[in-house]
Write an enzyme that holds these catalytic residues in place. Sequence first.
Site, PDB file in Angstrom:
ATOM      1  N   ASP A 160       0.795  -1.194   0.089  1.00  0.00           N
ATOM      2  CA  ASP A 160       0.094  -0.122  -0.192  1.00  0.00           C
ATOM      3  C   ASP A 160       0.894   1.376  -0.027  1.00  0.00           C
ATOM      4  OD1 ASP A 160      -3.096   0.246   0.905  1.00  0.00           O
ATOM      5  OD2 ASP A 160      -2.119   2.081   1.211  1.00  0.00           O
TER       6      ASP A 160
ATOM      7  N   ASP B 277       3.948   2.931  -4.331  1.00  0.00           N
ATOM      8  CA  ASP B 277       2.771   3.505  -5.095  1.00  0.00           C
ATOM      9  C   ASP B 277       2.568   2.847  -6.415  1.00  0.00           C
ATOM     10  OD1 ASP B 277       1.364   5.237  -7.178  1.00  0.00           O
ATOM     11  OD2 ASP B 277       2.318   6.976  -6.442  1.00  0.00           O
ATOM     12  N   VAL B 278       1.393   2.186  -6.799  1.00  0.00           N
ATOM     13  CA  VAL B 278       1.441   1.307  -7.774  1.00  0.00           C
ATOM     14  C   VAL B 278       1.317   1.964  -9.443  1.00  0.00           C
ATOM     15  CG1 VAL B 278       0.443  -0.617  -6.509  1.00  0.00           C
ATOM     16  CG2 VAL B 278      -1.317   1.184  -7.655  1.00  0.00           C
TER      17      VAL B 278
ATOM     18  N   TYR C 102     -13.192   6.348 -14.657  1.00  0.00           N
ATOM     19  CA  TYR C 102     -13.168   5.140 -13.891  1.00  0.00           C
ATOM     20  C   TYR C 102     -13.923   3.937 -14.470  1.00  0.00           C
ATOM     21  CZ  TYR C 102     -14.341   1.958  -9.993  1.00  0.00           C
ATOM     22  OH  TYR C 102     -14.768   0.849  -9.025  1.00  0.00           O
TER      23      TYR C 102
ATOM     24  N   LYS D 110     -11.720   0.773 -15.780  1.00  0.00           N
ATOM     25  CA  LYS D 110     -12.241  -0.774 -15.478  1.00  0.00           C
ATOM     26  C   LYS D 110     -12.516  -1.495 -16.509  1.00  0.00           C
ATOM     27  CE  LYS D 110     -11.510  -0.381 -11.022  1.00  0.00           C
ATOM     28  NZ  LYS D 110     -10.416  -1.164 -10.626  1.00  0.00           N
TER      29      LYS D 110
ATOM     30  N   THR E  79     -17.534  -0.543   1.613  1.00  0.00           N
ATOM     31  CA  THR E  79     -16.154  -0.247   1.839  1.00  0.00           C
ATOM     32  C   THR E  79     -16.030   1.326   2.164  1.00  0.00           C
ATOM     33  OG1 THR E  79     -15.512   0.493  -0.505  1.00  0.00           O
ATOM     34  CG2 THR E  79     -15.562  -2.106   0.108  1.00  0.00           C
TER      35      THR E  79
END
Length: 267
Positions: free
Chosen positions: A48, A74-75, A166, A170, A201
């Site tokens: 993370d 950081d991805v 977004y 996706k 979430t």
Amino acid sequence: MPDLRLAGRTAVVFGGGTTTGGPDGVTSIGAASARTFARHGAHVAVVDRDAAAAERTVAAVRAAGGDAVALVADVTDPGQVRAAVAAVVDRTGRLDVVQNTVGATVLGSVDDLTLADWHRALSLNLDSVFLTAQATLPHLLVRGGSMVNVSSTASIRWTGYPYPGYAAAKAGVNQLTRSLALQYADRGVRVNALLVGLVDTPLVYAQLAGNAAVEQVRAERDALSPTGRMGTAQDVADAALFLASDESRYVTGVLLPVDGGLSARAV
């Protein structure tokens, strides 16, 4: 005997930190998945960008008797992704399961978004999967393994939220998943995606709720679900466990809805 579906394996969960700020008892998909993988015998690397969030997940895993390590990356940064993967393999000597959980909404219709907003949505939600796949596939190919990408029902239908960046990102995750699945199917690597629907979430309250009260947000989202309730992060984690384990050994290239039937409904 305990049902240890991932005994002896190493799993890395990108976006596995436990975030705070949501209602009590609400957790992230990444954190729930990390705990679930560990409960089934895996050594889990929780990656993370928030070190404290990663450590919270690791503490929960260890408190339950599992094995986990926290890593910061950081991805969207290829160097940080490669370093995190190298640390995992150096520690355990193998990599068997990869879960890409990082995702974030960028609200705004096409006439509201700037090009920078659009690029940010693509970077967080799609580039991240490309970079983690690029770094982990060489290790998965050593003995075979499973990659689980967390996508969304927003990738295939309108969900009522204005986040075209977004949704498009996706959708890209979906096709990247299928492409990788077929390219590596004969080399022992399986790649699948979870199309997550209305799930309770912390992201919901941080990014989608605005100033609405928790009770209002939950009531509205529960009403939108065909089941009459939102799903939980654990619902998604249980599906991820199936895709990560040998129980899905002949499953690859699948976009599995975890959405209470939302994607099957016409309106």
